[in-house]
Design a protein around this motif. Structure first.
Motif, PDB file in Angstrom:
ATOM      1  N   ALA A  12     -13.866  24.303  13.019  1.00 59.30           N
ATOM      2  CA  ALA A  12     -13.391  23.119  13.660  1.00 59.30           C
ATOM      3  C   ALA A  12     -14.225  22.353  14.398  1.00 59.30           C
ATOM      4  O   ALA A  12     -14.350  21.152  14.262  1.00 59.30           O
ATOM      5  CB  ALA A  12     -12.062  23.424  14.371  1.00 59.30           C
TER       6      ALA A  12
ATOM      7  N   GLY B 129     -12.923  30.265  13.115  1.00 59.62           N
ATOM      8  CA  GLY B 129     -12.126  29.343  12.898  1.00 59.62           C
ATOM      9  C   GLY B 129     -12.551  28.168  13.760  1.00 59.62           C
ATOM     10  O   GLY B 129     -12.368  26.994  13.593  1.00 59.62           O
ATOM     11  N   ARG B 130     -12.752  28.500  15.060  1.00 55.36           N
ATOM     12  CA  ARG B 130     -13.081  27.623  16.157  1.00 55.36           C
ATOM     13  C   ARG B 130     -14.318  26.911  15.777  1.00 55.36           C
ATOM     14  O   ARG B 130     -14.457  25.782  16.002  1.00 55.36           O
ATOM     15  CB  ARG B 130     -13.114  28.353  17.780  1.00 55.36           C
ATOM     16  CG  ARG B 130     -13.389  27.389  18.490  1.00 55.36           C
ATOM     17  CD  ARG B 130     -13.720  28.111  20.143  1.00 55.36           C
ATOM     18  NE  ARG B 130     -15.260  28.845  20.001  1.00 55.36           N
ATOM     19  CZ  ARG B 130     -16.063  28.148  20.100  1.00 55.36           C
ATOM     20  NH1 ARG B 130     -16.154  26.810  20.586  1.00 55.36           N
ATOM     21  NH2 ARG B 130     -17.208  28.658  20.111  1.00 55.36           N
TER      22      ARG B 130
ATOM     23  N   SER C 159      -9.428  24.872  11.471  1.00 57.28           N
ATOM     24  CA  SER C 159      -9.519  26.403  11.896  1.00 57.28           C
ATOM     25  C   SER C 159      -8.465  27.220  11.143  1.00 57.28           C
ATOM     26  O   SER C 159      -8.807  28.470  10.747  1.00 57.28           O
ATOM     27  CB  SER C 159      -9.010  26.203  13.513  1.00 57.28           C
ATOM     28  OG  SER C 159      -8.978  27.407  13.939  1.00 57.28           O
TER      29      SER C 159
ATOM     30  N   THR D 119     -10.662  34.391  14.727  1.00 55.10           N
ATOM     31  CA  THR D 119     -10.214  33.152  15.649  1.00 55.10           C
ATOM     32  C   THR D 119     -11.603  32.428  16.040  1.00 55.10           C
ATOM     33  O   THR D 119     -11.636  31.276  16.107  1.00 55.10           O
ATOM     34  CB  THR D 119      -9.742  33.862  16.927  1.00 55.10           C
ATOM     35  OG1 THR D 119      -8.259  34.358  16.362  1.00 55.10           O
ATOM     36  CG2 THR D 119      -9.639  32.343  17.937  1.00 55.10           C
TER      37      THR D 119
ATOM     38  N   ARG E  39      -8.696  18.809  12.756  1.00 54.97           N
ATOM     39  CA  ARG E  39      -9.420  20.287  13.428  1.00 54.97           C
ATOM     40  C   ARG E  39      -8.339  21.517  13.483  1.00 54.97           C
ATOM     41  O   ARG E  39      -9.086  22.494  13.171  1.00 54.97           O
ATOM     42  CB  ARG E  39      -9.918  19.610  14.816  1.00 54.97           C
ATOM     43  CG  ARG E  39     -10.928  18.957  15.057  1.00 54.97           C
ATOM     44  CD  ARG E  39     -11.512  18.617  16.476  1.00 54.97           C
ATOM     45  NE  ARG E  39     -12.530  17.358  16.454  1.00 54.97           N
ATOM     46  CZ  ARG E  39     -13.971  17.828  16.326  1.00 54.97           C
ATOM     47  NH1 ARG E  39     -14.452  18.809  15.923  1.00 54.97           N
ATOM     48  NH2 ARG E  39     -14.699  16.736  16.539  1.00 54.97           N
TER      49      ARG E  39
END
Length: 295
Positions: A255, A251-252, A276, A248, A272
């Motif tokens: 983005a 992915g953040r 992610s 997670t 975005r």
């Protein structure tokens, strides 16, 4: 419009030196579209299709030197096991006819933010080999793009090749030490310009991470903060799945590295979000590839 068709590399470089305003053409999948729609009218066309060295690839140590005129179809057929990320991207390019004509060198030459070959080259840490009558220089692909459809190519230079480290040893022997993945989102499943794209390379031997983002910034870009985070967060000796919190956060950060805009293909917010998701998915696939090889 003048037309030049050199038959040797030296002749091509000499022609470009004499006519720095000349537009090179190999596959023609970008140039001919612009000509047909009268978006571009170069004073000189420099046809490179007879320059045989541009269509060759070979190992230079552990690095593959891929001539700028090698078409996507050959990258898929001949280099899929050595440069899997680039081959995955090549499979998403246009139709079979386009893949038979289009080249990575042409993709780099157009310098489009949406170029499909750019993210895997970024993730792999590739270099672009540029040549002129003055000599040869190598530019990291991360430094090649200067803006939307602009690059650091000098007026008298031509793209000779890309240099990319193969995922296995020369000859394809041994266990792959790098897992590469590429994913792309478009408005349909095939023959489409990317709304956004993402490439990932996990190097188990060096414990490093490479990324490439396409169609979500003025130029193709890396997610350097995401790379640094993941390289530290992964347990490189484990066969366990990547912890959800790590995926997670990765992915953040991917983005966050993008700088997208709203256009006819998608909004900045959607790009975005999609990046992610692509980052998390490709991480899962690449990690599974690495852990399978270690089993």
């Amino acid at each position: 419009m003048d037309f030049r068709q050199p038959s040797t590399w030296d002749e091509a470089l000499a022609a470009k030196a004499d006519h720095p305003e000349a537009t090179p053409i190999a596959g023609g999948t970008d140039v001919m579209v612009e000509l047909n729609f009268d978006r571009r009218r170069p004073p000189v066309l420099l046809d490179l299709t007879r320059v045989a060295p541009l269509t060759e690839w070979a190992f230079d140590g552990e690095v593959l030197r891929v001539g700028a005129g090698v078409p996507y179809s050959r990258i898929i057929d001949e280099l899929g096991g050595l440069l899997p990320g680039l081959a995955m991207a090549a499979r998403t390019v246009g139709s079979p006819q386009i893949r038979n004509r289009g080249t990575v060198g042409g993709n780099l030459g157009s310098a489009s933010p949406a170029g499909d070959a750019h993210p895997p080259l970024l993730a792999a840490g590739a270099e672009v080999e540029l040549a002129s009558v003055r000599g040869v220089r190598r530019v990291p692909v991360a430094e090649f793009f200067a803006g939307p459809k602009r690059s650091v190519l000098e007026p008298d230079e031509l793209i000779a090749a890309v240099r990319v480290r193969a995922v296995t040893t020369p000859g394809g022997a041994g266990v792959p030490r790098v897992a590469e993945q590429f994913a792309k989102i478009g408005t349909r499943n095939a023959m489409v310009i990317a709304v956004c794209s993402f490439a990932l390379a996990l190097d188990a031997s060096r414990r490093t991470v490479g990324t490439g983002i396409g169609s979500a910034a003025p130029t193709p870009v890396r997610a350097t903060a995401a790379e640094a985070f993941l390289a530290e967060a992964l347990d490189w000796t484990s066969r366990d799945p990547v912890p959800p919190a790590v995926a997670t956060e990765f992915g953040r950060l991917v983005a966050e590295a993008a700088a997208p805009i709203d256009d006819v293909r998608g909004t900045a917010a959607y790009r975005r979000h999609a990046l992610s998701v692509l980052a998390r998915r490709t991480l899962g696939w690449a990690w599974a590839d690495l852990t399978t090889e270690r089993s």
